[in-house]
Design an enzyme around this catalytic site. Sequence first.
Site, PDB file in Angstrom:
ATOM      1  N   TYR A 125       2.787   1.750   4.520  1.00 16.25           N
ATOM      2  CA  TYR A 125       4.014   1.490   3.570  1.00 16.25           C
ATOM      3  C   TYR A 125       3.995   0.243   3.154  1.00 16.25           C
ATOM      4  O   TYR A 125       4.346  -0.289   2.184  1.00 16.25           O
ATOM      5  CB  TYR A 125       5.166   2.071   4.074  1.00 16.25           C
ATOM      6  CG  TYR A 125       5.554   3.435   4.547  1.00 16.25           C
ATOM      7  CD1 TYR A 125       6.137   4.189   3.561  1.00 16.25           C
ATOM      8  CD2 TYR A 125       5.182   3.831   5.586  1.00 16.25           C
ATOM      9  CE1 TYR A 125       6.086   5.547   3.646  1.00 16.25           C
ATOM     10  CE2 TYR A 125       5.334   5.202   6.011  1.00 16.25           C
ATOM     11  CZ  TYR A 125       5.756   5.975   4.960  1.00 16.25           C
ATOM     12  OH  TYR A 125       5.984   7.473   5.135  1.00 16.25           O
ATOM     13  N   ASN A 148       8.774  10.794  -5.265  1.00 19.50           N
ATOM     14  CA  ASN A 148       7.608  11.166  -5.967  1.00 19.50           C
ATOM     15  C   ASN A 148       7.995  12.681  -6.684  1.00 19.50           C
ATOM     16  O   ASN A 148       7.763  13.725  -6.039  1.00 19.50           O
ATOM     17  CB  ASN A 148       6.509  11.126  -4.936  1.00 19.50           C
ATOM     18  CG  ASN A 148       5.141  11.505  -5.722  1.00 19.50           C
ATOM     19  OD1 ASN A 148       5.099  11.795  -6.725  1.00 19.50           O
ATOM     20  ND2 ASN A 148       4.200  11.654  -4.830  1.00 19.50           N
ATOM     21  N   CYS A 156       1.485  10.959  -1.873  1.00 12.02           N
ATOM     22  CA  CYS A 156       2.134  10.314  -0.836  1.00 12.02           C
ATOM     23  C   CYS A 156       2.064  10.792   0.318  1.00 12.02           C
ATOM     24  O   CYS A 156       2.420   9.854   1.403  1.00 12.02           O
ATOM     25  CB  CYS A 156       3.538  10.657  -1.466  1.00 12.02           C
ATOM     26  SG  CYS A 156       4.036  12.434  -1.625  1.00 12.02           S
ATOM     27  N   HIS A 157       1.311  11.653   0.694  1.00  6.99           N
ATOM     28  CA  HIS A 157       0.784  12.319   1.992  1.00  6.99           C
ATOM     29  C   HIS A 157      -0.132  11.114   2.796  1.00  6.99           C
ATOM     30  O   HIS A 157      -0.267  11.067   4.006  1.00  6.99           O
ATOM     31  CB  HIS A 157       0.218  13.544   2.348  1.00  6.99           C
ATOM     32  CG  HIS A 157      -0.804  13.704   1.177  1.00  6.99           C
ATOM     33  ND1 HIS A 157      -0.955  14.056  -0.269  1.00  6.99           N
ATOM     34  CD2 HIS A 157      -2.231  13.631   1.502  1.00  6.99           C
ATOM     35  CE1 HIS A 157      -2.277  14.146  -0.718  1.00  6.99           C
ATOM     36  NE2 HIS A 157      -3.064  13.825   0.479  1.00  6.99           N
ATOM     37  N   GLU A 183      -8.244  16.438   4.177  1.00 10.15           N
ATOM     38  CA  GLU A 183      -8.686  15.341   3.724  1.00 10.15           C
ATOM     39  C   GLU A 183      -9.757  14.764   4.730  1.00 10.15           C
ATOM     40  O   GLU A 183     -10.339  13.839   4.545  1.00 10.15           O
ATOM     41  CB  GLU A 183      -7.789  14.255   2.861  1.00 10.15           C
ATOM     42  CG  GLU A 183      -7.242  14.974   1.633  1.00 10.15           C
ATOM     43  CD  GLU A 183      -6.316  13.964   1.024  1.00 10.15           C
ATOM     44  OE1 GLU A 183      -6.546  12.590   1.453  1.00 10.15           O
ATOM     45  OE2 GLU A 183      -5.534  14.274   0.133  1.00 10.15           O
TER      46      GLU A 183
END
Length: 191
Positions: A125, A148, A156-157, A183
């Site tokens: 962040y 979002n 945003c993850h 991912e």
Amino acid sequence: MTHSEQVPVPAAGHVARRDWSWTCLTTPIGPLLLAATREGLAQVVFHADERTARRALTRLEQFFGGPPQPETPPLATAAAELTAYFSGELRSFTVPLDWSLSAGFNARVLHALADGVPYGSVVGYQDLADRVGEPGAARAVGAAMGSNPLPVVVPCHRVVASDGGIGGFGGGLETKRLLLALEGVLPAPLF
């Protein structure tokens, strides 16, 4: 209400009619409601059961000034790309985005996220606050993530806490874990 359900409602008398369409997509993280205008994908809503979808669609009708129309081209692209992403075949989205549901600081942060945090990586962040020239705004970045309108596509993850934790997530922490595992950032859940 999850963050991706939030749709600003324009002031009375200021609604300019825009064509938009929607669909629900079945994914490994649950049903996603996708809404798009002719300009691009405008919203992704997590956990789009009948009630959640109905609320989101009512807000979108108010925001876009009317009911949905037949499918817009970006909607088909978004659905195909999200399907490919969840099957591990896509690492970068190319669907055009309609940013009309985001503005100001939140939009700046979301653009920086979309443009600068690729598949398989994470950012803190505070790091994201620094990237937009607001070094004291780590908490505000968290709020921007919560606003979002395009989660997964605007990832945003991929924003995590500086202490090594995964941070919060409007779609739920289990959803965030699943996306990060997909991912390769986290190990896949055992069950």
